[in-house]
Design a protein around this motif. Structure first.
Motif, mmCIF file in Angstrom:
data_model
loop_
_atom_site.group_PDB
_atom_site.id
_atom_site.type_symbol
_atom_site.label_atom_id
_atom_site.label_comp_id
_atom_site.label_asym_id
_atom_site.label_seq_id
_atom_site.Cartn_x
_atom_site.Cartn_y
_atom_site.Cartn_z
ATOM 1 N N ILE A 94 0.867 -1.175 0.000
ATOM 2 C CA ILE A 94 0.000 0.000 0.000
ATOM 3 C C ILE A 94 0.903 1.222 0.000
ATOM 4 O O ILE A 94 1.828 1.314 0.813
ATOM 5 N N VAL A 95 0.648 2.160 -0.911
ATOM 6 C CA VAL A 95 1.498 3.342 -1.037
ATOM 7 C C VAL A 95 0.638 4.604 -1.005
ATOM 8 O O VAL A 95 -0.574 4.555 -1.226
ATOM 9 N N ASP A 96 1.281 5.751 -0.723
ATOM 10 C CA ASP A 96 0.562 7.013 -0.761
ATOM 11 C C ASP A 96 0.546 7.552 -2.186
ATOM 12 O O ASP A 96 1.011 6.895 -3.119
ATOM 13 N N ARG A 97 0.040 8.760 -2.393
ATOM 14 C CA ARG A 97 -0.136 9.310 -3.732
ATOM 15 C C ARG A 97 1.208 9.530 -4.443
ATOM 16 O O ARG A 97 1.251 9.664 -5.667
ATOM 17 N N ASN A 98 2.293 9.588 -3.698
ATOM 18 C CA ASN A 98 3.616 9.791 -4.288
ATOM 19 C C ASN A 98 4.449 8.517 -4.336
ATOM 20 O O ASN A 98 5.642 8.570 -4.641
ATOM 21 N N GLY A 99 3.840 7.379 -4.025
ATOM 22 C CA GLY A 99 4.549 6.110 -4.100
ATOM 23 C C GLY A 99 5.305 5.737 -2.846
ATOM 24 O O GLY A 99 6.027 4.723 -2.837
ATOM 25 N N ASN A 100 5.157 6.494 -1.756
ATOM 26 C CA ASN A 100 5.826 6.158 -0.500
ATOM 27 C C ASN A 100 5.125 4.971 0.168
ATOM 28 O O ASN A 100 3.892 4.916 0.218
ATOM 29 N N ILE A 101 5.917 4.053 0.699
ATOM 30 C CA ILE A 101 5.374 2.825 1.292
ATOM 31 C C ILE A 101 4.624 3.133 2.585
ATOM 32 O O ILE A 101 5.143 3.770 3.491
ATOM 33 N N LEU A 182 4.077 -5.234 7.620
ATOM 34 C CA LEU A 182 4.883 -4.220 8.279
ATOM 35 C C LEU A 182 4.389 -2.836 7.887
ATOM 36 O O LEU A 182 4.163 -2.555 6.699
ATOM 37 N N TYR A 183 4.230 -1.977 8.889
ATOM 38 C CA TYR A 183 3.846 -0.583 8.673
ATOM 39 C C TYR A 183 5.027 0.288 9.093
ATOM 40 O O TYR A 183 5.191 0.601 10.284
ATOM 41 N N PRO A 184 5.881 0.651 8.135
ATOM 42 C CA PRO A 184 7.153 1.299 8.487
ATOM 43 C C PRO A 184 7.005 2.666 9.131
ATOM 44 O O PRO A 184 7.951 3.151 9.749
ATOM 45 N N GLU A 233 -2.793 2.252 -4.426
ATOM 46 C CA GLU A 233 -2.362 3.645 -4.359
ATOM 47 C C GLU A 233 -3.450 4.493 -3.704
ATOM 48 O O GLU A 233 -4.552 4.624 -4.229
ATOM 49 N N LEU A 234 -3.129 5.059 -2.550
ATOM 50 C CA LEU A 234 -4.084 5.864 -1.805
ATOM 51 C C LEU A 234 -3.934 7.344 -2.135
ATOM 52 O O LEU A 234 -2.926 7.783 -2.697
ATOM 53 N N SER A 235 -4.939 8.116 -1.749
ATOM 54 C CA SER A 235 -4.918 9.556 -1.990
ATOM 55 C C SER A 235 -4.123 10.309 -0.933
ATOM 56 O O SER A 235 -3.858 11.503 -1.081
#
Length: 595
Positions: A94-101, A182-184, A233-235
């Protein structure tokens, strides 16, 4: 095969005619036949040797390759495999809108025991209790010395713990490979992500399943091998989420609130850029659901979509907007807000028993007059009011894509009478979630279209049906801007970023027995920015805030929620790429004189 005779008659007669010995012909044919037989035998032997050589070469390559594979892989304990359904361990990121994990998989190990293979069960139980302080030594000892053939010790262990167990040298303690979620970023966006746990388990694999949030909402997508590991990909914007959480946490502590939530939403796409609910939790170590007490007191409770509150005066702008849309009034229409006002046998009063007299529609919202809004609602009528609020999505659970949102069912009266029409106009009698409120204000800010709040990244505007005209929306924006410049939200003045919005302070209902607390409120500030060209809606809600810097405790949203929202806008607006602007001021009058 044609066999040639050793004494061909033609050659024998020819030899006798010439006086030669016919036996020499036979001997020559025998010699040639023997040479042919030797050549065939040699060819057969050479072919067999070649095939045998190729066989040994292939065997050497296969064995050598297998040896290289074994040498480069991690050694594992041999174990018997029972037939059964294969456990699917694959799960997408699962990543944010910019591709961060935001969520990923992490390879670890599980620890289990086969007591019948253990040398010193009691000693192993004691040493395991030292390595894992959360384990009960007596319980382990009973399990290891009983009749059980298999015992789970720990579902997941760290590399350091694995090495410590390995150093015990106990052959009955075995490791199984695991992939854990894992939720970094720890607690960041905990209520959105939700969490994951193990489903089907075996000694060599475990199935990871979502238990809350988007992990559960999109569980099928995340586990589907057909997606080829494509991330969800989340907003959300990770940096803005972190900034919002930090500001809201500090504001909640400063205002002595027991809980808080904030929502930042794109008014054109419906994308939720940030959503915070406090108190929160670490999804890496998700707590168990409470078995007693109020569910809203649990850190698992998502106030943004599960908190169904009377949000007070933030709803007044909807009554004004509908009255303008219906042509009943305009922003400058004068309404008599004087008392007394009785509806259905009940008196409609003002905050602190004020009497504003005659006010324009705009000033009714600026001064937050209950009687003024109530008189607008009476002109609108209950049926039309209910239809308008339905179009704004206020009467159904929000379509926000996390499983908890389904539980945020708005509460409204079954019989929508005249009294309900009046009280609902100023935010009492209708309970919604802050996410509902964000969607309603987005319709005003984007020019009149309903947009569904979404946690998924979108491409371009996602306008829904039009719920008000562009002119009505613009008039409402001007009124809400005036609330900040001249009204109850004066603390929302952010240098360079003009804000429009409305405060709301509602008495908190008692969970049992009916009635309201006298000293507990829900304080909310719903806003949009920049006011000149709205792009984002921000809603901040505090549960039981008390501002204590003055001589008397202050609980209203203007003193509690508004300063937090202003600080949040000042922090996140630059991160959103919004350039600060200088608002034009009226030119100072100049009088020319002469000597």
């Amino acid at each position: 095969m044609i066999r040639t005779p050793l004494r061909p008659l033609a050659r024998v007669l020819e030899a006798r005619r010439k006086g030669e010995n016919p036996d020499a012909i036979e001997r020559e044919n025998i010699r040639l036949r023997h040479e042919q037989m030797q050549d065939r035998a040699r060819h057969r032997a050479e072919s067999r040797l070649l095939v045998l050589g190729l066989f040994f070469l292939c065997a050497f390559v296969v064995i050598g390759g297998r040896m290289a594979l074994v040498a480069s892989s991690e050694p594992t304990e041999p174990r018997a495999q029972a037939p059964g359904a294969q456990i699917a361990t694959q799960r997408a990121d699962i990543v944010d809108r910019n591709g961060n994990i935001l969520a990923t998989n992490f390879e670890t190990h599980a620890l289990y025991a086969q007591p019948h293979q253990m040398i010193d069960p009691a000693g192993a139980a004691e040493k395991l209790a030292e390595i894992f302080p959360d384990l009960d030594r007596e319980r382990l000892n009973r399990q290891f010395t009983g009749n059980r053939k298999f015992v789970w010790v720990k579902r997941t262990i760290s590399p350091e713990q694995k090495q410590a167990v390995h150093d015990l040298g106990e052959p009955g303690l075995l490791f199984g490979p695991r992939e854990m979620r894992l939720y970094p970023n720890g607690r960041l966006a905990a209520h959105v992500l939700g969490g994951a746990s193990f489903g089907k388990e075996g000694v060599s694999a475990a199935e990871v399943i979502g238990v809350a949030g988007v992990e559960k909402q999109f569980d099928k997508f995340l586990r589907d091998p057909a997606n080829g590991g494509k991330p969800l990909e989340l907003s959300l914007h990770l940096t803005i989420q972190a900034a919002a959480e930090r500001v809201l946490w500090g504001g909640m502590k400063l205002m002595n609130a027991k809980g808080a939530t904030s929502i930042l939403m794109d008014v054109h796409t419906g994308e939720v850029i940030s959503v915070v609910s406090l108190p929160d939790f670490d999804p890496n170590d998700r707590p168990r659901p409470p078995t007693e007490g109020e569910p809203a007191d649990s850190p698992l409770f998502n106030r943004a979509v599960q908190g169904v509150y009377e949000l007070g005066s933030t709803h007044k702008i909807f009554a004004a907007a509908q009255a303008i849309e219906l042509g009943l009034v305009n922003a400058e229409t004068i309404i008599d807000t004087s008392g007394p006002m009785r509806v259905g046998g009940f008196t409609i009063g003002e905050f602190r028993n004020k009497n504003y007299g005659k006010l324009s529609v705009a000033d009714i919202i600026v001064h937050s007059s209950n009687r003024g809004t109530g008189r607008l609602a009476m002109q609108i009528g209950g049926a039309r009011q209910k239809s308008f609020l339905h179009d704004l999505g206020m009467l159904d659970p929000t379509p926000f894509e996390i499983v908890e949102a389904n539980g945020g069912q708005p509460l409204y009266p079954e019989r929508w009478g005249e009294l309900s029409t009046v009280t609902i106009s100023y935010g009492h009698g209708l309970s919604t979630t802050p996410m509902h409120l964000a969607a309603g204000y987005a319709a005003i800010a984007n020019g009149g279209h309903y947009v569904s709040p979404t946690i998924l990244k979108q491409e371009g505007p996602q306008y829904g049906p039009r719920v008000m005209s562009r002119e009505t929306a613009k008039a409402s924006q001007v009124i809400l801007r005036k609330v900040v410049t001249d009204g109850t939200a004066s603390f929302a003045r952010v240098p360079g970023y003009p804000v429009g919005g409305k405060t709301g302070t509602a008495d908190k209902p008692k969970p049992r027995g009916g009635g309201y607390y006298e000293d507990k409120v829900i304080a909310t500030f719903a806003s949009f920015f920049p006011a000149s060209n709205p792009k984002y809606v921000l809603v901040v809600t505090l549960d039981e805030p008390v501002e204590t810097s003055g001589d008397k405790p202050r609980r209203t949203a203007g003193w509690t929620a508004v300063p937090i929202a202003a600080e949040m806008i000042a922090r996140i607006a630059p991160l959103l790429g919004i350039r600060p602007e200088v608002e034009p001021r009226p030119v100072t009058g100049i009088t020319l004189t002469s000597n």
